[in-house]
Design a protein around this motif. Structure first.
Motif, short mmCIF file in Angstrom:
data_model
loop_
_atom_site.label_atom_id
_atom_site.label_comp_id
_atom_site.label_asym_id
_atom_site.label_seq_id
_atom_site.Cartn_x
_atom_site.Cartn_y
_atom_site.Cartn_z
N ARG A 112 -2.48 -3.05 -3.35
CA ARG A 112 -2.44 -4.24 -4.18
C ARG A 112 -2.23 -5.44 -3.27
O ARG A 112 -1.41 -5.41 -2.35
CB ARG A 112 -1.27 -4.16 -5.18
CG ARG A 112 -1.18 -5.42 -6.04
CD ARG A 112 0.20 -5.68 -6.62
NE ARG A 112 1.33 -5.50 -5.75
CZ ARG A 112 1.78 -6.40 -4.87
NH1 ARG A 112 1.15 -7.52 -4.66
NH2 ARG A 112 2.85 -6.14 -4.15
N TYR A 114 -3.10 3.82 -2.94
CA TYR A 114 -3.01 2.63 -3.79
C TYR A 114 -2.83 1.41 -2.90
O TYR A 114 -2.08 1.45 -1.91
CB TYR A 114 -1.82 2.74 -4.74
CG TYR A 114 -1.54 1.46 -5.50
CD1 TYR A 114 -2.40 1.00 -6.49
CD2 TYR A 114 -0.42 0.69 -5.20
CE1 TYR A 114 -2.15 -0.18 -7.17
CE2 TYR A 114 -0.16 -0.49 -5.88
CZ TYR A 114 -1.04 -0.91 -6.86
OH TYR A 114 -0.79 -2.09 -7.53
N SER A 132 -6.31 -8.23 -5.79
CA SER A 132 -7.05 -7.00 -5.51
C SER A 132 -6.17 -5.81 -5.88
O SER A 132 -4.97 -5.80 -5.57
CB SER A 132 -7.40 -6.88 -4.03
OG SER A 132 -8.22 -7.92 -3.61
N ASN A 133 -6.77 -4.84 -6.54
CA ASN A 133 -6.11 -3.57 -6.84
C ASN A 133 -7.09 -2.46 -6.52
O ASN A 133 -8.24 -2.50 -6.96
CB ASN A 133 -5.70 -3.48 -8.31
CG ASN A 133 -4.46 -4.29 -8.60
OD1 ASN A 133 -3.39 -3.95 -8.13
ND2 ASN A 133 -4.62 -5.36 -9.33
N SER A 134 -6.64 -1.46 -5.79
CA SER A 134 -7.52 -0.37 -5.40
C SER A 134 -6.76 0.95 -5.53
O SER A 134 -5.61 1.05 -5.09
CB SER A 134 -7.98 -0.56 -3.95
OG SER A 134 -8.83 0.49 -3.55
N TYR A 135 -7.42 1.94 -6.12
CA TYR A 135 -6.87 3.28 -6.26
C TYR A 135 -7.90 4.25 -5.68
O TYR A 135 -9.10 4.05 -5.85
CB TYR A 135 -6.67 3.65 -7.73
CG TYR A 135 -5.80 2.70 -8.50
CD1 TYR A 135 -4.43 2.93 -8.62
CD2 TYR A 135 -6.34 1.58 -9.12
CE1 TYR A 135 -3.64 2.06 -9.33
CE2 TYR A 135 -5.56 0.70 -9.84
CZ TYR A 135 -4.21 0.95 -9.94
OH TYR A 135 -3.42 0.08 -10.65
N SER A 145 0.85 -1.19 0.00
CA SER A 145 0.00 0.00 0.00
C SER A 145 0.88 1.24 0.00
O SER A 145 2.00 1.25 0.54
CB SER A 145 -0.95 0.02 1.21
OG SER A 145 -0.23 0.13 2.41
N THR A 186 -13.00 6.02 -5.17
CA THR A 186 -12.24 4.77 -5.14
C THR A 186 -12.61 3.92 -6.34
O THR A 186 -13.78 3.81 -6.68
CB THR A 186 -12.55 3.98 -3.84
OG1 THR A 186 -12.21 4.78 -2.72
CG2 THR A 186 -11.77 2.68 -3.80
N ASP A 187 -11.60 3.32 -6.95
CA ASP A 187 -11.81 2.34 -8.02
C ASP A 187 -11.11 1.07 -7.57
O ASP A 187 -9.90 1.09 -7.31
CB ASP A 187 -11.21 2.85 -9.33
CG ASP A 187 -11.43 1.87 -10.48
OD1 ASP A 187 -12.37 1.06 -10.40
OD2 ASP A 187 -10.65 1.93 -11.44
N GLU A 188 -11.88 -0.02 -7.45
CA GLU A 188 -11.32 -1.25 -6.94
C GLU A 188 -11.69 -2.41 -7.84
O GLU A 188 -12.84 -2.53 -8.26
CB GLU A 188 -11.84 -1.51 -5.52
CG GLU A 188 -11.24 -2.73 -4.87
CD GLU A 188 -11.55 -2.79 -3.40
OE1 GLU A 188 -10.98 -1.98 -2.65
OE2 GLU A 188 -12.35 -3.64 -2.99
N ASP A 189 -10.71 -3.25 -8.13
CA ASP A 189 -10.91 -4.48 -8.91
C ASP A 189 -10.47 -5.66 -8.06
O ASP A 189 -9.39 -5.63 -7.48
CB ASP A 189 -10.08 -4.46 -10.19
CG ASP A 189 -10.53 -3.39 -11.16
OD1 ASP A 189 -11.75 -3.28 -11.39
OD2 ASP A 189 -9.66 -2.67 -11.67
N ARG A 190 -11.33 -6.67 -8.01
CA ARG A 190 -10.99 -7.91 -7.32
C ARG A 190 -11.27 -9.08 -8.25
O ARG A 190 -12.25 -9.06 -8.98
CB ARG A 190 -11.82 -8.08 -6.05
CG ARG A 190 -11.48 -7.10 -4.98
CD ARG A 190 -12.35 -7.30 -3.76
NE ARG A 190 -11.94 -6.40 -2.73
CZ ARG A 190 -11.31 -6.77 -1.62
NH1 ARG A 190 -11.04 -8.04 -1.42
NH2 ARG A 190 -10.96 -5.88 -0.74
#
Length: 166
Positions: A97, A95, A118-121, A74, A144-148
């Motif tokens: 990850r 950020y 997981s990736n989060s910005y 992070s 927040t933009d988050e991809d899991r």
């Protein structure tokens, strides 16, 4: 020693497994004169093997391995006002990850192999204005933009085609 009678239960432990966790963080600040720039960075890893005893009877053949590997990173950057006046503010970026690999043997009926990511910005800002000594107006927000994702493969313990994948 817990199994002195057929009416007693306990937990078998042939191999106690292991748990190896490491991590660190750094906090750095720089005074620009009119603001403060901060960086907060952290990293962590985990390697773990558990031997799970679901039966709790004196039979070590039912111990099920549960293996995990995980790491995460992070980073947060902040820009913060140094004002001693009525207006103070902070803005920043965050950020995160994480990656996890997990395998287990579920009741000897199937083998699981999971890979999770997981990736989060995020960006954020907050401002406070002192209208009077005991009355302040504050306005802030965060986006927040988050991809899991998880990729799971389930196999029969004897091998062959996957029972489930994707």
């Amino acid at each position: 020693p817990k199994f002195g009678s057929p009416y007693l239960t306990g937990i078998n432990s042939v191999d106690p497994g292991y748990d190896d966790s490491k991590g660190g963080s750094a906090h750095v600040e720089y005074d620009t004169g009119w603001s403060v720039v901060k960086s907060i960075t952290a990293y962590r890893t985990l390697k773990e093997l558990d031997q799970i005893d679901l039966s709790q009877v004196p039979d070590t053949s039912r111990l099920l391995p549960d293996d995990k590997e995980q790491n995460q990173l992070s980073e947060e950057l902040q820009l913060q006002s140094k004002s001693h006046g009525p207006l103070t503010w902070i803005a920043g970026f965050f950020y995160f990850r994480e990656y996890i690999h997990h395998t287990d043997n579920f009741l000897d009926t199937h083998l699981d192999d999971d890979r999770q990511a997981s990736n989060s910005y995020a960006v954020f800002a907050d401002a406070t204005y002192a209208i009077f000594e005991n009355l302040r107006l504050e306005l802030g927000g965060r986006y927040t933009d988050e991809d899991r994702s998880i990729d799971r493969l389930v196999l029969a313990p004897t091998g062959g085609a996957p029972l489930l994948g994707g």
